[in-house]
Scaffold this active site. Structure first.
Site, PDB file in Angstrom:
ATOM      1  N   ASP A   1       0.526  -1.130  -0.119  1.00  0.00           N
ATOM      2  CA  ASP A   1       0.125  -0.050   0.090  1.00  0.00           C
ATOM      3  C   ASP A   1       0.933   1.200   0.053  1.00  0.00           C
ATOM      4  OD1 ASP A   1      -2.010   1.821   0.398  1.00  0.00           O
ATOM      5  OD2 ASP A   1      -2.424   1.255   2.636  1.00  0.00           O
TER       6      ASP A   1
ATOM      7  N   HIS B   1      -4.067   4.369   6.499  1.00  0.00           N
ATOM      8  CA  HIS B   1      -3.144   4.057   5.883  1.00  0.00           C
ATOM      9  C   HIS B   1      -1.595   4.226   6.407  1.00  0.00           C
ATOM     10  CE1 HIS B   1      -5.596   3.151   2.107  1.00  0.00           C
ATOM     11  NE2 HIS B   1      -6.379   3.964   2.461  1.00  0.00           N
TER      12      HIS B   1
END
Lengths: 556, 556
Positions: free
Chosen positions: A196, A369
């Site tokens: 990610d 995130h």
């Protein structure tokens, strides 16, 4: 083709690289393909009138018999949202964690296709086997429960796909990311890491979700009237914390907004959210309680005009209206592109007399995130041979590759790919291979892919300068005008105030047609393009605008 | 009316409250009006096809003989941009500092109206007198040179309007904000303070512009190829710092982009920017120098598709294209609404092989507006009796009023107004009075105000679902269809792929018309609305879209 690719692992990103959303990646080995995620993207500003964008799965359709299943990392729309469309074309089993499948199930029900689909629940830590692959689901942490990374054992080595993740040492549900497992995989040998990249621009660490809960409780302590909190419906831990703060101050909780009602019901049914039955109230009943005993948890944190919070703010909500003393908390940050909508919404709430708290003022939201230090930890634990940054705009992928280099990785082993570009791996090598078909399929209403670039170009043009329709009826035999030319406009100028302009335009058309008829030009195509040319020039001169001109000739 | 308002100072904001841009405020006393600034606003996302928005000056037109002049705080578009339109209606003298008028002049030249206008340069510290008012220009600091606050002596007391400002103790041009003057005014007696609210949500202080220069020089030291810096053309001190960094490393400087070329020329002519003649090169000549000896300063920091940097990035620039090794610095932060455009631009630059530095990565931009601590200083120096926050969305005005309360001001003395709302002051009192006409006039091409809400509504509708034109020719005598119905669409579906849908739609229309004709409905209005209803229902059913339906009946 089949021979050529033999004994190679092919990683085929069909979406999610160089873009936010539409995450889907195929992993192919000989006669098998498994697919990681199947997400949608929201339309960008140029996609006028488009509701959703799903990935182009031509490659999967061309290799349909190979596809063994979809493996889901978590239940966000950009990872599961395209399933109802894609499963109609390739009906293979879907594997995912409990909550993820709960959300998929409700989606398939809405599309009336649940009974035809195979959903297989996987416990975190367990492995799913196909002929060629073993897929292990490893617990991570994200802004939705049951987020997983996938460790995929292929004949050539292990691929780790992190999914969307962050590292939270004190998660609300107590379910900590399984760092031990990542460390163990790193100790063995990981061929490829896909990680990610969303927050790679941000230094440091993402704050723990728990901090937000503490801040919310502090803010609740000052509230004298109702508290209305807008957040993402899928952020179940956040919702749980809002519930906890509410119960702490003796407030009943009501849910408002379709997705908030739906997801909270699923989460409670599956045991991911706790709210005593007698503390849950219906939006219909909020007025039965003193205002300082009520919390409303609602959708609309992005300022979406049709979501509950906007309807409340602009007095279009049937059951809730803003009262002086209401405290609104927007527990989310703007998704790029939504800043203006949210700003307008906040203004409107202030104007109606509410107090509004949002992230610019207090820390009431945290990202899902990993920031730079978390990414470094993940890279260091996994120590992959090859690395491919995923999930992010191109600049995020680029930055992520630089971060890997900083950690000592050889730049030759890092692959910043575009959607559609294939990475071919063997035990000891990785290289880019030929691109496959990829792209976005636009969904507008019931139409799947029937809105293409021409329609979008026209919609953009219409939105800028509007349209003029010119209609004339011509007698085929005598070659004379029987009726018209008439001009009707939409989105050009306000007709009542521009009668002179339109009369003059009509005259321009008439002269042009007469000229054509006199010189015996008999094909409508030429006459129409002459009308477009003359009238276009005339209007541009007068207004500096270029509306679409649509000449219609009726012949009798 | 004239009697009623006698001996009162009326502050009449005609723009700039509850909105960003379009700053203009009239101050009225008996038979005189002076106007502070005359700015434009950029269209929001809902204003399809609109180029600019200027303030509605009906109030000034209705009191034309009273208006004595425009007094400009600084040269930004949102403070001077509407002058070419407004001076056409009210041609009174314009007062402003040297650079401000330099920019106004170039604007009026473009509109071919300079010779008819009276521009009066005011030195900072000086005063302009009218019958009723004395207007003193006081030096402040902002992201453009020659920014001023105005101290307006009225018969009832002094009004201080800060303009856009921040406090920079180490400005690039050495011209520090005149805090002494504000302190002295505070020591006498200030009736009303109107102060900039843009950054009231931000705690602390705005960083000095000088820090950005130091950061730029550091970044320049790593550059191996060309450096291309995008910034706001009007931020002359920033441009000067980019020039300084360039000269330090022996780089020649080229300017690219219309407003960059224009404003840098004006700034150099007027002595606000220094660049030795032999260090300035034309964009045509950049390839004659080694790439590490060239800096290009360009427009397009907001990702505007037609500005130089976008044209460079997307290979549409005639003279500059990205080469590997180029270092791009985006020395600006996104104006809300532009985030996506900028993000795309950065991606494109990365893809072309450039290195890109932007504010998320390094501190290469600083705001021009005062943060909380600076605002507190200004309030504390000026100690006004009444306070009216200006320049900002409603929530900024609200926050600014809370900040004033925190400083000990009585909330009864604070006025959060909307555009158009009048504040009436006497020596000892202030109260809201009746609203005056206000609003925005949209400019689209050459049209001023001919695009209204109906046109915008249609443009929005067109952009979402497109349009279907239905044309039929009917014989008036026999009451039968002579030709058609024909259907032509734009922005609805791609015709070639939806022939069946359109054929079916044509049939629906035909049935509807036949029904009308059979039942002797003879008015076109009814027939048209029946067509709209039936066809609309049919299309919604089939596509879930609601295009505009435009029935045209030609009668012969």
């Amino acid at each position: 083709m089949a021979v050529k690719n033999k004994n190679k692992v092919r990683v085929i990103p069909l979406g999610g690289l160089g873009e936010i959303g539409k995450n889907i990646t195929a992993i192919e080995y000989d006669d098998e393909i498994i697919v990681i995620d199947c997400g949608l993207a929201f339309p960008d500003a140029e996609m006028y009138g488009v509701d959703l964008v799903i990935p182009d799965i031509t490659y999967l359709l061309n290799n349909k018999e190979k596809v063994k299943g979809f493996f889901l990392t978590h239940g966000h729309e950009d990872h599961i949202g395209a399933l109802p469309y894609v499963l109609k074309e390739i009906n293979v089993p879907v594997y995912g964690a409990r909550l993820t499948l709960g959300l998929v199930k409700s989606k398939l029900e809405e599309h009336n296709m649940l009974s035809n689909c195979t959903l297989n629940e996987v416990k975190l830590g367990e492995e799913v086997k196909t002929e060629r692959f073993k897929v292990e689901f490893i617990r991570t942490c994200h802004s939705i429960s049951d987020a997983c990374a996938l460790a995929i054992r292929t004949p050539e080595g292990v691929i780790v796909h992190t999914g969307d993740f962050k590292i939270d040492y004190t998660p609300i549900d107590g379910k900590v990311i399984n760092l031990q497992r990542f460390a163990k995989l790193g100790n063995q040998r990981v061929l490829l890491l896909m990680a990610d990249s969303t927050n790679v621009e941000r230094p440091g660490y993402t704050v723990s979700e728990r901090v937000i809960g503490e801040n919310l409780t502090k803010i609740f302590s000052h509230a004298k009237g109702r508290v209305i909190v807008a957040s993402f419906a899928s952020n179940i831990n956040r919702i749980q914390q809002i519930i906890n703060s509410s119960l702490f101050y003796g407030r009943k909780v009501a849910f408002s907004g379709r997705s908030m009602e739906k997801i909270s019901t699923i989460a409670m049914e599956l045991g991911y959210m706790e709210l005593p039955k007698d503390q849950l109230i219906s939006v219909d009943d909020i007025d039965k309680y003193p205002s300082d005993k009520v919390t409303i948890i609602t959708t609309g944190s992005q300022g979406e005009p049709m979501a509950a919070l906007s309807r409340i703010a602009y007095s279009n909500h049937k059951k809730i209206s803003i009262a002086k003393g209401d405290l609104i908390i927007i527990s989310a940050s703007p998704i790029p592109g939504n800043e203006k909508l949210i700003s307008k919404l906040i203004d409107e709430l202030f104007k109606k007399g509410a107090e509004v708290i949002y992230n610019a003022l207090e820390e009431v939201h945290v990202s899902g995130h990993a920031c730079q230090e978390e990414l470094k930890l993940m890279h260091t634990l996994i120590k992959p041979k090859f690395f491919m940054p995923v999930h992010g705009e191109y600049r995020h992928l680029r930055r992520h590759s630089l971060l890997a280099e900083d950690l000592g990785m050889d730049s030759k082993n890092i692959f910043v790919l575009e959607t559609g570009q294939v990475l071919e791996l063997t035990r000891n090598s990785a290289k880019k291979a030929a691109k496959v078909t990829c792209g976005g399929v636009m969904i507008d209403g019931l139409g799947i892919g029937d809105v293409g670039n021409i329609v979008l170009r026209d919609r953009k043009h219409l939105s800028q300068d509007g349209i003029l329709t010119v209609v004339v009826t011509i007698d085929k035999a005598s070659f004379t005008i029987l009726s018209g030319p008439d001009i009707i406009t939409r989105g050009f100028v306000y007709m009542k105030e521009s009668g002179d302009l339109i009369s003059a335009a009509r005259e321009v058309v008439k002269v042009e047609i007469d000229k054509c008829l006199e010189s015996k030009v008999k094909d409508w195509f030429t006459i129409k393009s002459n009308i477009r040319y003359s009238l276009g020039g005339f209007l541009y001169n007068k207004t500096r605008r270029r509306p679409i001109i649509l000449p219609v000739i009726m012949e009798i």
